[in-house]
Design a protein around this motif. Structure first.
Motif, PDB file in Angstrom:
ATOM      1  N   ALA A  50      85.610  51.270  51.356  1.00 41.46           N
ATOM      2  CA  ALA A  50      85.655  52.723  51.167  1.00 41.46           C
ATOM      3  C   ALA A  50      84.992  53.123  49.852  1.00 41.46           C
ATOM      4  CB  ALA A  50      87.097  53.215  51.207  1.00 41.46           C
ATOM      5  N   THR A  51      85.183  52.331  48.816  1.00 42.29           N
ATOM      6  CA  THR A  51      84.572  52.616  47.521  1.00 42.29           C
ATOM      7  C   THR A  51      83.049  52.534  47.611  1.00 42.29           C
ATOM      8  OG1 THR A  51      86.496  51.799  46.310  1.00 42.29           O
ATOM      9  CG2 THR A  51      84.416  51.885  45.109  1.00 42.29           C
ATOM     10  N   SER A  52      82.548  51.489  48.254  1.00 45.27           N
ATOM     11  CA  SER A  52      81.103  51.322  48.398  1.00 45.27           C
ATOM     12  C   SER A  52      80.495  52.431  49.243  1.00 45.27           C
ATOM     13  CB  SER A  52      80.785  49.961  49.025  1.00 45.27           C
ATOM     14  OG  SER A  52      81.114  48.907  48.156  1.00 45.27           O
ATOM     15  N   LEU A  53      81.162  52.773  50.342  1.00 43.82           N
ATOM     16  CA  LEU A  53      80.650  53.807  51.231  1.00 43.82           C
ATOM     17  C   LEU A  53      80.661  55.169  50.552  1.00 43.82           C
ATOM     18  CD1 LEU A  53      79.569  54.655  53.932  1.00 43.82           C
ATOM     19  CD2 LEU A  53      81.909  54.685  54.830  1.00 43.82           C
ATOM     20  N   ALA A  54      81.730  55.480  49.824  1.00 44.75           N
ATOM     21  CA  ALA A  54      81.806  56.766  49.124  1.00 44.75           C
ATOM     22  C   ALA A  54      80.723  56.868  48.058  1.00 44.75           C
ATOM     23  CB  ALA A  54      83.190  56.931  48.502  1.00 44.75           C
ATOM     24  N   ARG A  55      80.504  55.793  47.353  1.00 47.44           N
ATOM     25  CA  ARG A  55      79.484  55.801  46.297  1.00 47.44           C
ATOM     26  C   ARG A  55      78.099  56.069  46.877  1.00 47.44           C
ATOM     27  NH1 ARG A  55      78.687  51.290  41.517  1.00 47.44           N
ATOM     28  NH2 ARG A  55      76.936  52.317  40.489  1.00 47.44           N
ATOM     29  N   ALA A  56      77.769  55.409  47.977  1.00 50.02           N
ATOM     30  CA  ALA A  56      76.455  55.592  48.591  1.00 50.02           C
ATOM     31  C   ALA A  56      76.315  56.993  49.174  1.00 50.02           C
ATOM     32  CB  ALA A  56      76.248  54.546  49.681  1.00 50.02           C
ATOM     33  N   THR A  57      77.383  57.500  49.772  1.00 50.96           N
ATOM     34  CA  THR A  57      77.352  58.837  50.363  1.00 50.96           C
ATOM     35  C   THR A  57      77.088  59.898  49.306  1.00 50.96           C
ATOM     36  OG1 THR A  57      78.887  58.190  52.133  1.00 50.96           O
ATOM     37  CG2 THR A  57      78.710  60.550  51.642  1.00 50.96           C
ATOM     38  N   VAL A  58      77.816  59.838  48.222  1.00 45.88           N
ATOM     39  CA  VAL A  58      77.678  60.838  47.171  1.00 45.88           C
ATOM     40  C   VAL A  58      76.342  60.676  46.447  1.00 45.88           C
ATOM     41  CG1 VAL A  58      78.669  61.712  45.014  1.00 45.88           C
ATOM     42  CG2 VAL A  58      80.163  61.062  46.915  1.00 45.88           C
TER      43      VAL A  58
END
Length: 318
Positions: A26-34
């Motif tokens: 979730a941390t990796s996905l949120a970082r890439a999304t933002v």
């Protein structure tokens, strides 16, 4: 709604967690999304997050996958994403990628068995922000062909290049080998808008301006065979060298329950002293000739998400 970068990250993180992602994923996905939203790449920001959330819910993404990181040589890193997201595998190796590139002048990152890489510029930009030059390529399930093939044989197989500059921004080139990215065709279909005739073929292999038919058909490469040749080169790097699925063998990232299991290939280079200043100066000179210089946009401070998109994200995770 308008969110600060931190609040946008929290929104994406919570959505991923509700969809079944581990804290790491979730941390990796949120970082890439933002990151995509910060740099104006909205189609592969929160809009693309919906694909990840659906993939997590339906099993195309293993939300608990622990990437396996190996170091075959001092200047190479191999990662098995194990059916998880590409960003988590990259994050797991990122510090080693930077340190080994700084020490040896070059380092190769090769990842297999991952979900679609999302915004490819995310990977090269992060390395440029560390003062490195980076080149990346990835493949996906087959959605692009040629007028001659009349059917999909490659992914859109994007290529990204990034380099550091002296003004705090990075030069970033990120483009697909298709005439346009798949997300743009899908967005046109959602809006009921036509597309240019040279973007795609319908299911029968005929040129179409109907975006719905294009989504079900075949995207076309830019420049005809020249674009297709570049797509093949990228696929040899991203799938051949990494051990990921060839595009013809990869399940869809949008439907079904199987991971596409495709590859991500990155080369990082340590530039000589003074490179960033030389690049900055040269790009300014090119602008004086009227050249359009891509990818030099600085990050924004806020992220804007439409109420409709925010509602869809909440609906998927409720």
């Amino acid at each position: 709604m308008r969110l600060s970068v931190d609040d946008a990250h929290e929104f994406a993180f919570r959505a991923a967690r509700k969809a079944g992602a581990s804290e790491q994923v979730a941390t990796s996905l949120a970082r890439a999304t933002v990151s995509a939203e910060e740099r104006g790449k909205n189609p592969v920001g929160f809009k693309h997050l919906l694909d990840y959330l659906d993939g997590l819910a339906r099993g195309r993404i293993d939300g608990r996958a622990q990437p396996e990181v190996r170091f075959p040589t001092d200047a190479s890193i191999q990662v098995d994403a194990r059916g998880g997201i590409a960003q988590a595998g990259f994050d797991s190796a990122f510090e080693q990628l930077v340190s080994r590139t700084t020490l040896h002048g070059v380092c190769v990152f090769a990842q297999s068995n991952g979900y679609t890489a999302g915004e490819l510029g995310y990977y090269t930009t992060r390395l440029a922000e560390e003062g490195l030059v980076a080149i990346a390529g990835t493949n996906s399930h087959a959605i692009m062909g040629t007028v001659e093939s009349r059917q999909p044989v490659y992914g859109t197989n994007p290529l990204s290049f990034a380099a550091p500059m002296t003004n705090g921004a990075s030069f970033v080139l990120d483009q697909a080998c298709s005439a346009t990215a798949f997300v743009n065709v899908r967005q046109a279909a959602a809006n009921g808008e036509p597309i240019p005739e040279d973007w795609a073929l319908d299911k029968s292999g005929e040129p179409t301006t109907n975006a719905d038919d294009a989504v079900e058909g075949t995207l076309l490469p830019f420049g005809g065979w020249r674009g297709a040749n570049i797509a093949l080169m990228i696929e040899i790097l991203a799938a051949g060298l990494t051990g990921g699925n060839w595009s013809l063998d990869a399940p869809s990232f949008a439907v079904g329950t199987e991971s596409p299991a495709v590859g991500l290939f990155v080369v990082a280079l340590a530039p000589v002293t003074g490179f960033a200043a030389r690049l900055q100066s040269h790009l300014e000179r090119l602008k004086g000739y009227g050249m359009r210089i891509p990818g030099t946009r600085s990050r924004v401070d806020e992220v804007e998400i439409s109420d409709a998109l925010a509602a869809k994200i909440r609906e998927v995770t409720d």
